[in-house]
Design a protein around this motif. Structure first.
Motif, mmCIF file in Angstrom:
data_model
loop_
_atom_site.group_PDB
_atom_site.id
_atom_site.type_symbol
_atom_site.label_atom_id
_atom_site.label_comp_id
_atom_site.label_asym_id
_atom_site.label_seq_id
_atom_site.Cartn_x
_atom_site.Cartn_y
_atom_site.Cartn_z
ATOM 1 N N VAL A 1 0.836 -1.204 0.000
ATOM 2 C CA VAL A 1 0.000 0.000 0.000
ATOM 3 C C VAL A 1 0.868 1.249 0.000
ATOM 4 N N ARG A 2 1.920 1.234 0.817
ATOM 5 C CA ARG A 2 2.829 2.380 0.872
ATOM 6 C C ARG A 2 3.483 2.623 -0.476
ATOM 7 N N ASN A 3 3.972 1.564 -1.109
ATOM 8 C CA ASN A 3 4.640 1.708 -2.397
ATOM 9 C C ASN A 3 3.694 2.216 -3.473
ATOM 10 N N ILE A 4 2.469 1.701 -3.468
ATOM 11 C CA ILE A 4 1.477 2.159 -4.445
ATOM 12 C C ILE A 4 1.181 3.638 -4.234
ATOM 13 N N ALA A 5 0.984 4.035 -2.977
ATOM 14 C CA ALA A 5 0.645 5.428 -2.678
ATOM 15 C C ALA A 5 1.779 6.376 -3.065
ATOM 16 N N ARG B 1 3.811 11.016 -4.846
ATOM 17 C CA ARG B 1 2.555 11.392 -4.195
ATOM 18 C C ARG B 1 2.728 11.485 -2.683
ATOM 19 N N THR B 2 2.150 12.525 -2.110
ATOM 20 C CA THR B 2 1.959 12.608 -0.661
ATOM 21 C C THR B 2 0.529 12.181 -0.370
ATOM 22 N N THR B 3 0.346 11.410 0.695
ATOM 23 C CA THR B 3 -0.978 10.921 1.080
ATOM 24 C C THR B 3 -1.282 11.362 2.496
ATOM 25 N N MET B 4 -2.362 12.072 2.678
ATOM 26 C CA MET B 4 -2.715 12.533 4.010
ATOM 27 C C MET B 4 -3.195 11.344 4.851
ATOM 28 N N ALA B 5 -2.835 11.351 6.126
ATOM 29 C CA ALA B 5 -3.132 10.197 6.989
ATOM 30 C C ALA B 5 -3.604 10.666 8.358
ATOM 31 N N GLY B 6 -4.741 10.142 8.788
ATOM 32 C CA GLY B 6 -5.258 10.414 10.119
ATOM 33 C C GLY B 6 -4.653 9.467 11.131
ATOM 34 N N PRO B 7 -5.097 9.532 12.385
ATOM 35 C CA PRO B 7 -4.497 8.696 13.443
ATOM 36 C C PRO B 7 -4.626 7.199 13.202
ATOM 37 N N ILE B 8 -5.751 6.749 12.638
ATOM 38 C CA ILE B 8 -5.920 5.311 12.382
ATOM 39 C C ILE B 8 -4.938 4.847 11.304
ATOM 40 N N ALA B 9 -4.839 5.621 10.226
ATOM 41 C CA ALA B 9 -3.899 5.267 9.158
ATOM 42 C C ALA B 9 -2.464 5.278 9.665
ATOM 43 N N ARG B 10 -2.150 6.246 10.531
ATOM 44 C CA ARG B 10 -0.779 6.307 11.059
ATOM 45 C C ARG B 10 -0.474 5.127 11.973
ATOM 46 N N LEU B 11 -1.481 4.627 12.657
ATOM 47 C CA LEU B 11 -1.274 3.481 13.541
ATOM 48 C C LEU B 11 -1.083 2.190 12.757
ATOM 49 N N PHE B 12 -1.897 1.974 11.734
ATOM 50 C CA PHE B 12 -1.915 0.676 11.055
ATOM 51 C C PHE B 12 -1.211 0.642 9.696
ATOM 52 N N VAL B 13 -1.025 1.790 9.049
ATOM 53 C CA VAL B 13 -0.525 1.786 7.668
ATOM 54 C C VAL B 13 0.680 2.690 7.459
ATOM 55 N N ALA B 14 0.698 3.861 8.069
ATOM 56 C CA ALA B 14 1.687 4.875 7.705
ATOM 57 C C ALA B 14 2.385 5.471 8.920
ATOM 58 N N PRO B 15 3.234 4.713 9.590
ATOM 59 C CA PRO B 15 3.938 5.264 10.761
ATOM 60 C C PRO B 15 5.061 6.217 10.378
ATOM 61 N N TYR B 16 5.422 7.065 11.315
ATOM 62 C CA TYR B 16 6.616 7.900 11.226
ATOM 63 C C TYR B 16 6.655 8.787 9.971
ATOM 64 N N ARG C 1 -7.144 5.473 0.863
ATOM 65 C CA ARG C 1 -8.213 4.926 0.021
ATOM 66 C C ARG C 1 -8.220 5.634 -1.329
ATOM 67 N N GLN C 2 -8.096 6.954 -1.320
ATOM 68 C CA GLN C 2 -8.084 7.697 -2.575
ATOM 69 C C GLN C 2 -6.856 7.366 -3.400
ATOM 70 N N ALA C 3 -5.709 7.163 -2.748
ATOM 71 C CA ALA C 3 -4.499 6.787 -3.478
ATOM 72 C C ALA C 3 -4.706 5.453 -4.189
ATOM 73 N N LEU C 4 -5.388 4.525 -3.525
ATOM 74 C CA LEU C 4 -5.667 3.222 -4.147
ATOM 75 C C LEU C 4 -6.685 3.368 -5.283
ATOM 76 N N VAL C 5 -7.625 4.284 -5.128
ATOM 77 C CA VAL C 5 -8.580 4.543 -6.215
ATOM 78 C C VAL C 5 -7.832 5.046 -7.448
ATOM 79 N N GLU C 6 -6.886 5.956 -7.247
ATOM 80 C CA GLU C 6 -6.099 6.470 -8.356
ATOM 81 C C GLU C 6 -5.265 5.366 -8.990
ATOM 82 N N ALA C 7 -4.883 4.375 -8.184
ATOM 83 C CA ALA C 7 -4.077 3.253 -8.704
ATOM 84 C C ALA C 7 -4.926 2.193 -9.380
ATOM 85 N N GLY C 8 -6.274 2.334 -9.324
ATOM 86 C CA GLY C 8 -7.137 1.414 -10.050
ATOM 87 C C GLY C 8 -8.154 0.661 -9.239
#
Length: 316
Positions: free
Chosen positions: A226-230, A246-261, A303-310
């Motif tokens: 997911v990170r590489n696609i985004a 691409r920069t992808t905005m991330a809320g607290p849930i995304a930062r916890l489970f998908v996009a740390p640091y 989610r939007q980054a994945l939509v852009e990826a197809g």
């Protein structure tokens, strides 16, 4: 030339690029402490919910270790090259079967030739946009451990010299070979196994398998994809630094489970690659104040980054 100098002055970049040993140690400590707390949560309240939560959090922190190794590869985690090399290698890279030195050379080439024919990561990003069905198949392979198993098998093959170069490794490991994988697995494997044994010694014998190997083979592979696609999937194949990443905005849930640091601020990282990750948000704010973000490729969510990826594209 640093691409960011077209948008930020030297006086603005200098404080952003200042490194901190204290912050570097804090980030590494935070990552390992989060892993320990996830295991502790299951130990205190053992049930299916806390088990799944621990696996997801640990998998995301394994990505966190990869991110911190990436910081060390840019000599941005600590002030000294020595600290970046030692901590980045042994406390961030080796625990996830990664190798700092090999990654540094590969990754700096990616920065130099981003989204051009000389970009070693172009084979990954050029596959997008794709279809929802294709993405779904990839995600299923990740979450069921198939991708992780193939990656590990490819590393073993490479380590015993049955595969001797990057192309062979990618062919052996499926469609998402990772650049930071250790070239000599048997130097990293004792560290990886040691963590499994340590976790098992703290709790039941199976804890190490459940809370290190399982996240590594499943959620880590998923969030890595997911990170590489985004970051570069379905971006412009050009030398325009505001559109080829691409920069992808991330809320607290995304930062916890998908996009740390702060890994989501990837376009900012490409503009000035030696800015430490914890200052990328401030860099984004400066670019916003200057109106530069209006020209940047920014997704409001993963989610939007994945939509852009197809993700919403059906099979033809």
């Amino acid at each position: 030339m640093t691409p960011g100098k077209a948008f930020l002055s030297t006086d603005e970049i200098r404080p952003l690029a200042e490194r901190s040993d204290l912050m570097g140690f804090w980030l590494v400590t935070h990552c390992w402490a989060t892993i320990a707390l996830a295991v502790a949560l299951f130990a205190i309240w053992p049930n299916p919910l806390t088990f799944v939560f621990a696996v997801l959090v640990i998998g995301s922190r394994q990505l966190g270790l990869a991110i911190l190794m990436h910081e060390a590869a840019h000599n941005a985690l600590f002030k000294s090259r020595r600290l970046n090399d030692v901590v980045g290698e042994w406390f961030c890279g080796r625990p996830i079967l990664a190798e700092l030195m090999a990654y540094r050379h590969y990754h700096l080439t990616h920065h130099r030739f981003t989204q051009t024919d000389k970009d070693p990561d172009l084979a990954l990003s050029s596959k997008f946009p794709t279809t929802r069905a294709s993405l779904k198949r990839k995600f299923i392979r990740d979450l069921t451990g198939q991708t992780g198993y193939k990656q590990l098998a490819a590393q073993i093959m490479m380590s015993i010299r049955l595969a001797g170069d990057g192309e062979a490794v990618e062919a052996a490991s499926g469609d998402f070979a990772q650049a930071f994988k250790a070239r000599d697995l048997f130097k990293s494997l004792p560290v990886f196994i040691g963590i499994i044994v340590l976790i098992g010694a703290i709790g039941d014998w199976w804890w190490g398998l459940a809370f290190w190997l399982l996240p590594y083979l499943t959620w880590f592979q998923f969030v890595l994809r997911v990170r590489n696609i985004a970051e570069h999937g379905a971006t412009e194949a050009s030398e325009n630094p505001l559109q080829n990443t691409r920069t992808t905005m991330a809320g607290p849930i995304a930062r916890l489970f998908v996009a740390p640091y702060w890994v989501n601020y990837h376009l900012e990282h490409h503009l000035v690659m030696h800015v430490p990750c914890w200052r990328l948000k401030r860099m984004h704010e400066l670019l916003t104040e200057k109106g530069v973000t209006e020209q940047m490729r920014i997704a409001p969510s993963y989610r939007q980054a994945l939509v852009e990826a197809g993700w919403k594209t059906a099979e033809p």
